[in-house]
Design a protein around this motif. Structure first.
Motif, PDB file in Angstrom:
ATOM      1  N   ASP A 123       0.785  -1.223   0.181  1.00 30.99           N
ATOM      2  CA  ASP A 123      -0.130   0.048   0.028  1.00 30.99           C
ATOM      3  C   ASP A 123       0.535   1.331  -0.226  1.00 30.99           C
ATOM      4  O   ASP A 123       0.443   2.050   0.760  1.00 30.99           O
ATOM      5  CB  ASP A 123      -0.874   0.113   1.031  1.00 30.99           C
ATOM      6  CG  ASP A 123      -2.005  -1.143   1.430  1.00 30.99           C
ATOM      7  OD1 ASP A 123      -2.303  -1.582   0.178  1.00 30.99           O
ATOM      8  OD2 ASP A 123      -1.993  -1.811   2.377  1.00 30.99           O
ATOM      9  N   TYR A 124       2.087   1.195  -0.791  1.00 31.15           N
ATOM     10  CA  TYR A 124       2.944   2.355  -0.843  1.00 31.15           C
ATOM     11  C   TYR A 124       2.092   3.627  -1.307  1.00 31.15           C
ATOM     12  O   TYR A 124       2.374   4.805  -0.668  1.00 31.15           O
ATOM     13  CB  TYR A 124       4.134   2.135  -1.420  1.00 31.15           C
ATOM     14  CG  TYR A 124       3.835   2.142  -3.012  1.00 31.15           C
ATOM     15  CD1 TYR A 124       3.790   3.299  -3.788  1.00 31.15           C
ATOM     16  CD2 TYR A 124       3.830   1.019  -3.700  1.00 31.15           C
ATOM     17  CE1 TYR A 124       3.568   3.248  -5.194  1.00 31.15           C
ATOM     18  CE2 TYR A 124       3.455   0.721  -5.108  1.00 31.15           C
ATOM     19  CZ  TYR A 124       3.443   1.813  -5.697  1.00 31.15           C
ATOM     20  OH  TYR A 124       3.140   1.974  -7.139  1.00 31.15           O
ATOM     21  N   ALA A 125       1.266   3.663  -2.284  1.00 35.16           N
ATOM     22  CA  ALA A 125       0.546   4.914  -2.528  1.00 35.16           C
ATOM     23  C   ALA A 125      -0.428   5.422  -1.577  1.00 35.16           C
ATOM     24  O   ALA A 125      -0.529   6.593  -1.786  1.00 35.16           O
ATOM     25  CB  ALA A 125      -0.135   4.298  -3.859  1.00 35.16           C
ATOM     26  N   GLU A 126      -0.648   4.799  -0.621  1.00 38.79           N
ATOM     27  CA  GLU A 126      -1.505   5.264   0.421  1.00 38.79           C
ATOM     28  C   GLU A 126      -0.756   5.833   1.626  1.00 38.79           C
ATOM     29  O   GLU A 126      -1.344   6.468   2.613  1.00 38.79           O
ATOM     30  CB  GLU A 126      -2.487   4.279   0.712  1.00 38.79           C
ATOM     31  CG  GLU A 126      -3.267   3.552  -0.263  1.00 38.79           C
ATOM     32  CD  GLU A 126      -4.162   4.584  -0.868  1.00 38.79           C
ATOM     33  OE1 GLU A 126      -4.458   5.367  -0.409  1.00 38.79           O
ATOM     34  OE2 GLU A 126      -4.158   4.407  -2.194  1.00 38.79           O
ATOM     35  N   LEU A 127       0.288   5.472   1.594  1.00 33.06           N
ATOM     36  CA  LEU A 127       1.379   5.938   2.775  1.00 33.06           C
ATOM     37  C   LEU A 127       1.858   7.302   2.721  1.00 33.06           C
ATOM     38  O   LEU A 127       1.884   7.843   1.261  1.00 33.06           O
ATOM     39  CB  LEU A 127       2.642   5.014   2.738  1.00 33.06           C
ATOM     40  CG  LEU A 127       2.412   3.549   3.246  1.00 33.06           C
ATOM     41  CD1 LEU A 127       3.734   2.901   3.195  1.00 33.06           C
ATOM     42  CD2 LEU A 127       1.862   3.454   4.691  1.00 33.06           C
ATOM     43  N   PRO A 128       2.173   7.901   3.705  1.00 37.46           N
ATOM     44  CA  PRO A 128       2.810   9.458   3.419  1.00 37.46           C
ATOM     45  C   PRO A 128       4.001   9.226   2.720  1.00 37.46           C
ATOM     46  O   PRO A 128       4.677   8.247   2.869  1.00 37.46           O
ATOM     47  CB  PRO A 128       3.221   9.660   4.959  1.00 37.46           C
ATOM     48  CG  PRO A 128       2.130   8.785   5.938  1.00 37.46           C
ATOM     49  CD  PRO A 128       1.942   7.474   5.141  1.00 37.46           C
ATOM     50  N   THR A 130       6.961  10.507   2.887  1.00 36.65           N
ATOM     51  CA  THR A 130       8.123  10.095   3.832  1.00 36.65           C
ATOM     52  C   THR A 130       8.447   8.664   4.175  1.00 36.65           C
ATOM     53  O   THR A 130       9.538   8.019   4.186  1.00 36.65           O
ATOM     54  CB  THR A 130       8.375  10.979   5.081  1.00 36.65           C
ATOM     55  OG1 THR A 130       8.437  12.430   4.717  1.00 36.65           O
ATOM     56  CG2 THR A 130       9.351  10.594   5.908  1.00 36.65           C
ATOM     57  N   VAL A 131       7.312   7.949   4.593  1.00 36.63           N
ATOM     58  CA  VAL A 131       7.127   6.631   5.184  1.00 36.63           C
ATOM     59  C   VAL A 131       7.544   5.595   3.787  1.00 36.63           C
ATOM     60  O   VAL A 131       8.241   4.970   4.161  1.00 36.63           O
ATOM     61  CB  VAL A 131       5.812   6.354   5.715  1.00 36.63           C
ATOM     62  CG1 VAL A 131       5.626   4.719   6.136  1.00 36.63           C
ATOM     63  CG2 VAL A 131       5.703   7.098   6.848  1.00 36.63           C
ATOM     64  N   ALA A 132       6.898   5.998   2.633  1.00 37.32           N
ATOM     65  CA  ALA A 132       7.173   5.087   1.697  1.00 37.32           C
ATOM     66  C   ALA A 132       8.363   5.235   1.093  1.00 37.32           C
ATOM     67  O   ALA A 132       9.161   4.075   0.871  1.00 37.32           O
ATOM     68  CB  ALA A 132       6.321   5.723   0.356  1.00 37.32           C
ATOM     69  N   ALA A 133       9.139   6.438   0.902  1.00 37.61           N
ATOM     70  CA  ALA A 133      10.551   6.331   0.765  1.00 37.61           C
ATOM     71  C   ALA A 133      11.416   5.932   1.781  1.00 37.61           C
ATOM     72  O   ALA A 133      12.473   5.064   1.335  1.00 37.61           O
ATOM     73  CB  ALA A 133      10.823   7.938   0.586  1.00 37.61           C
ATOM     74  N   GLN A 134      11.204   5.924   2.982  1.00 39.64           N
ATOM     75  CA  GLN A 134      12.138   5.361   3.948  1.00 39.64           C
ATOM     76  C   GLN A 134      11.970   3.874   4.056  1.00 39.64           C
ATOM     77  O   GLN A 134      12.842   3.284   4.288  1.00 39.64           O
ATOM     78  CB  GLN A 134      11.717   5.873   5.382  1.00 39.64           C
ATOM     79  CG  GLN A 134      12.441   5.155   6.563  1.00 39.64           C
ATOM     80  CD  GLN A 134      13.844   5.411   6.530  1.00 39.64           C
ATOM     81  OE1 GLN A 134      14.391   6.357   5.608  1.00 39.64           O
ATOM     82  NE2 GLN A 134      14.631   4.942   7.421  1.00 39.64           N
ATOM     83  N   ARG A 135      10.892   3.346   3.644  1.00 44.53           N
ATOM     84  CA  ARG A 135      10.806   1.956   3.560  1.00 44.53           C
ATOM     85  C   ARG A 135      11.690   1.149   2.552  1.00 44.53           C
ATOM     86  O   ARG A 135      12.201   0.130   2.545  1.00 44.53           O
ATOM     87  CB  ARG A 135       9.314   1.523   2.995  1.00 44.53           C
ATOM     88  CG  ARG A 135       8.262   1.778   4.257  1.00 44.53           C
ATOM     89  CD  ARG A 135       8.250   0.856   5.459  1.00 44.53           C
ATOM     90  NE  ARG A 135       7.274   1.362   6.478  1.00 44.53           N
ATOM     91  CZ  ARG A 135       5.869   0.886   6.190  1.00 44.53           C
ATOM     92  NH1 ARG A 135       5.232   0.338   5.130  1.00 44.53           N
ATOM     93  NH2 ARG A 135       5.181   1.382   7.419  1.00 44.53           N
ATOM     94  N   VAL A 136      12.121   2.084   1.500  1.00 46.48           N
ATOM     95  CA  VAL A 136      12.879   1.667   0.310  1.00 46.48           C
ATOM     96  C   VAL A 136      14.431   2.065   0.708  1.00 46.48           C
ATOM     97  O   VAL A 136      15.226   1.375   0.751  1.00 46.48           O
ATOM     98  CB  VAL A 136      12.707   2.108  -0.880  1.00 46.48           C
ATOM     99  CG1 VAL A 136      13.518   1.902  -2.094  1.00 46.48           C
ATOM    100  CG2 VAL A 136      11.257   1.960  -1.359  1.00 46.48           C
TER     101      VAL A 136
END
Length: 313
Positions: A123-128, A130-136
């Protein structure tokens, strides 16, 4: 002293977002006055990141995440240094399995491997962002991505083609690319969009990876113009979602190609780009896409649609 000098240089680059005088500008299609100015070098890299993303079927949100990440990590510049063995647009590390040094320094590869990891984030498109980028990225400063979100969102809207006629560059000739003229444009199109993208449009691509003239991708005006067809819109026989989406996709594809050409105008010595009855000409960053008064490209009732790119050589 050397370490202090390097640290000072990195701080300056961090604050300015990459250095060099801005030569490109993107504005909001919402009429809210939002804009972002950036350099031709950044424009080329942003266009590549976007083309790789859309080529993988990634949504605009994914492109915005990738662009914000690259803005934070490298100022959208393909740098050969960083923390420990970090390299390139996304500061990826060979020692951490991101690829070889040569691969990571290839913007198309670096973008592709970023999207590969992003796609695995639930659900990366639904994340903030900053959170999505940090997960990567697993950065030590995850909150830093947030400050680039508005600029990345403007860039993504323009470079995916959703926001029409919103990106301009001054078009001053650069020295980054040796092969200019129509052949250089075709080679760069293959580099960013892949062989399949041009072949679907009817282009013939040589074994060396450069597109060659064909009835679909043609050279005109004494060999200075490259014409890239855009898929024809599906006739609107109703208002169902599928029909409307098909029309929107064709138009977005056209504007993506047109904005890509403008972003590469300095590197590829591109003088004019026209699409959907609008034309950009090399000039100031404040210049706008002017109306050509013609519906021969993208207007209602037309049988074909194409982006025309006129080079200086």
């Amino acid at each position: 002293m050397v370490l202090l000098a390097v640290a000072g240089y990195l701080v300056v680059q961090y604050v300015t977002g990459g250095g060099g005088a801005p030569g490109c500008r993107v504005v909001s299609a919402k009429g809210d006055g939002a804009s972002y100015e950036f350099t031709p070098e950044q424009a080329v890299n942003a266009a590549t990141i976007t083309a790789v993303g859309t080529g993988r079927g990634m949504p605009e949100r994914a492109v915005a995440i990738a662009l914000a990440t690259a803005l934070q990590e490298s100022g959208l510049r393909n740098i050969e240094h960083g923390d420990r063995d970090s390299l390139g647009l996304f500061q990826q590390r060979p020692s951490q399995g991101w690829g070889t040094e040569k691969q990571i320094m290839d913007p198309a590869y670096a973008a592709g491997i970023f999207y590969e990891h992003l796609a695995k984030v639930p659900d990366y498109a639904e994340l903030p962002l900053t959170v999505a980028a940090q997960r990567v990225q697993r950065s030590g400063y995850p909150e830093a991505y947030a400050k680039h979100e508005s600029d990345a969102t403007l860039l993504a809207a323009a470079l995916t083609g959703r926001a029409a006629a919103t990106l301009t560059c001054d078009g001053r000739p650069g020295t980054q690319v040796a092969a200019v003229g129509p052949d250089g444009v075709r080679t760069a199109l293959v580099r960013d969009f892949g062989r399949d993208a041009l072949q679907e449009a009817g282009a013939e691509v040589s074994d060396k990876g450069a597109a060659t003239p064909s009835p679909s991708v043609t050279a005109e005006a004494h060999g200075r113009t490259v014409t890239v067809p855009v898929p024809v819109d599906v006739p609107a026989h109703g208002t169902n979602g599928r029909t409307e989406r098909a029309k929107r996709t064709a138009r977005e594809r056209g504007w993506q190609l047109a904005h890509w050409a403008v972003a590469n105008s300095s590197a590829l010595h591109i003088e004019r780009v026209s699409y959907a009855g609008r034309e950009w000409a090399a000039g100031s960053t404040r210049s706008r896409w002017r109306s050509t008064g013609s519906t021969s490209a993208g207007g209602a009732g037309t049988a074909t649609d194409a982006v025309r790119i006129v080079t200086g050589q």
